[in-house]
Scaffold this motif. Structure first.
Motif, short mmCIF file in Angstrom:
data_model
loop_
_atom_site.label_atom_id
_atom_site.label_comp_id
_atom_site.label_asym_id
_atom_site.label_seq_id
_atom_site.Cartn_x
_atom_site.Cartn_y
_atom_site.Cartn_z
N TRP A 6 49.78 29.17 -52.96
CA TRP A 6 49.12 29.97 -53.98
C TRP A 6 48.03 30.83 -53.36
O TRP A 6 47.86 32.00 -53.72
CB TRP A 6 48.55 29.11 -55.10
N ILE A 7 47.27 30.28 -52.41
CA ILE A 7 46.23 31.05 -51.73
C ILE A 7 46.85 32.21 -50.95
O ILE A 7 46.36 33.34 -51.00
CB ILE A 7 45.39 30.13 -50.82
N ILE A 8 47.95 31.93 -50.25
CA ILE A 8 48.64 33.00 -49.50
C ILE A 8 49.12 34.09 -50.47
O ILE A 8 48.97 35.29 -50.19
CB ILE A 8 49.82 32.43 -48.68
N ALA A 9 49.67 33.69 -51.60
CA ALA A 9 50.16 34.67 -52.57
C ALA A 9 49.01 35.51 -53.14
O ALA A 9 49.15 36.72 -53.32
CB ALA A 9 50.91 33.97 -53.70
N LEU A 10 47.87 34.88 -53.40
CA LEU A 10 46.72 35.60 -53.92
C LEU A 10 46.13 36.55 -52.89
O LEU A 10 45.77 37.68 -53.21
CB LEU A 10 45.66 34.62 -54.43
N VAL A 11 46.03 36.10 -51.63
CA VAL A 11 45.48 36.93 -50.57
C VAL A 11 46.39 38.15 -50.32
O VAL A 11 45.90 39.26 -50.12
CB VAL A 11 45.29 36.11 -49.28
N ARG A 12 47.69 37.94 -50.37
CA ARG A 12 48.64 39.04 -50.15
C ARG A 12 48.87 39.87 -51.41
O ARG A 12 49.65 40.80 -51.38
CB ARG A 12 49.97 38.47 -49.64
N ARG A 13 48.21 39.49 -52.50
CA ARG A 13 48.30 40.20 -53.78
C ARG A 13 49.75 40.32 -54.29
O ARG A 13 50.18 41.38 -54.73
CB ARG A 13 47.66 41.58 -53.68
N ARG A 14 50.46 39.22 -54.19
CA ARG A 14 51.84 39.17 -54.68
C ARG A 14 51.80 39.08 -56.20
O ARG A 14 50.94 38.40 -56.77
CB ARG A 14 52.58 37.95 -54.12
N PRO A 15 52.73 39.73 -56.88
CA PRO A 15 52.74 39.63 -58.35
C PRO A 15 53.10 38.21 -58.79
O PRO A 15 53.90 37.53 -58.15
CB PRO A 15 53.82 40.63 -58.77
N PHE A 39 52.43 17.50 -51.37
CA PHE A 39 52.97 18.62 -52.14
C PHE A 39 51.86 19.41 -52.83
O PHE A 39 51.97 20.63 -52.97
CB PHE A 39 54.01 18.14 -53.14
N THR A 40 50.80 18.76 -53.26
CA THR A 40 49.67 19.47 -53.86
C THR A 40 49.00 20.37 -52.82
O THR A 40 48.70 21.54 -53.10
CB THR A 40 48.65 18.48 -54.45
N ALA A 41 48.78 19.85 -51.63
CA ALA A 41 48.18 20.65 -50.57
C ALA A 41 49.07 21.86 -50.21
O ALA A 41 48.59 22.98 -50.07
CB ALA A 41 47.94 19.79 -49.33
N ALA A 42 50.37 21.62 -50.10
CA ALA A 42 51.29 22.71 -49.78
C ALA A 42 51.30 23.75 -50.89
O ALA A 42 51.30 24.96 -50.63
CB ALA A 42 52.69 22.16 -49.55
N GLY A 43 51.30 23.31 -52.14
CA GLY A 43 51.29 24.24 -53.26
C GLY A 43 50.03 25.09 -53.29
O GLY A 43 50.09 26.31 -53.52
#
Length: 125
Positions: free
Chosen positions: A60-69, A52-56
């Motif tokens: 988070w990396i995907i959200a940061l790369v896609r610049r999600r709020p 679950f830590t790896a998935a989280g």
């Protein structure tokens, strides 16, 4: 202009959708087997925490790369609550159950869950 005629190509899903479905199916199908093998060498709770830590971190990396709020405080607490109840407890029970139940049987039970839920709602109504 003809009516009633449907272009077969327009009703097919996008290649990205098909790829995402295939990957999700592969991961969902291999989940119980991975949990079963994970329990062989690592403590169950530690194994679940690592997965679950790896998935989280990946999400988070995907959200940061896609610049999600970033979520608001209330959205974050709601997400954490859903994660703990919907995933944390469910996977804790799955890890515990897979100590004695074969992985194939666990997958059959998980696959029957929607059907059993639907039939229980039909029978009680």
């Amino acid at each position: 202009m003809e009516t009633g005629r449907v272009d077969a190509r327009s009703s097919l899903p996008d290649h990205g959708v098909l790829l995402a479905f295939a990957v999700a199916t592969l991961f969902a199908g291999a989940n119980a087997v991975a949990v079963r093998f994970n329990g062989c060498g690592v403590a169950s709770v530690l194994g679940a925490a690592m997965r679950f830590t790896a998935a989280g971190l990946i999400f988070w990396i995907i959200a940061l790369v896609r610049r999600r709020p970033m979520p608001t405080r209330s959205e974050l607490w709601a997400s954490i609550g859903y994660g703990v109840v919907g995933f944390g407890i469910a996977y804790a029970l799955l890890y515990w159950g897979l100590q004695t139940v074969p992985a194939g049987m666990a997958q059959v039970i998980l696959a029957l869950t929607p059907l059993l839920t639907f039939s229980s709602l039909c029978c009680t109504a």
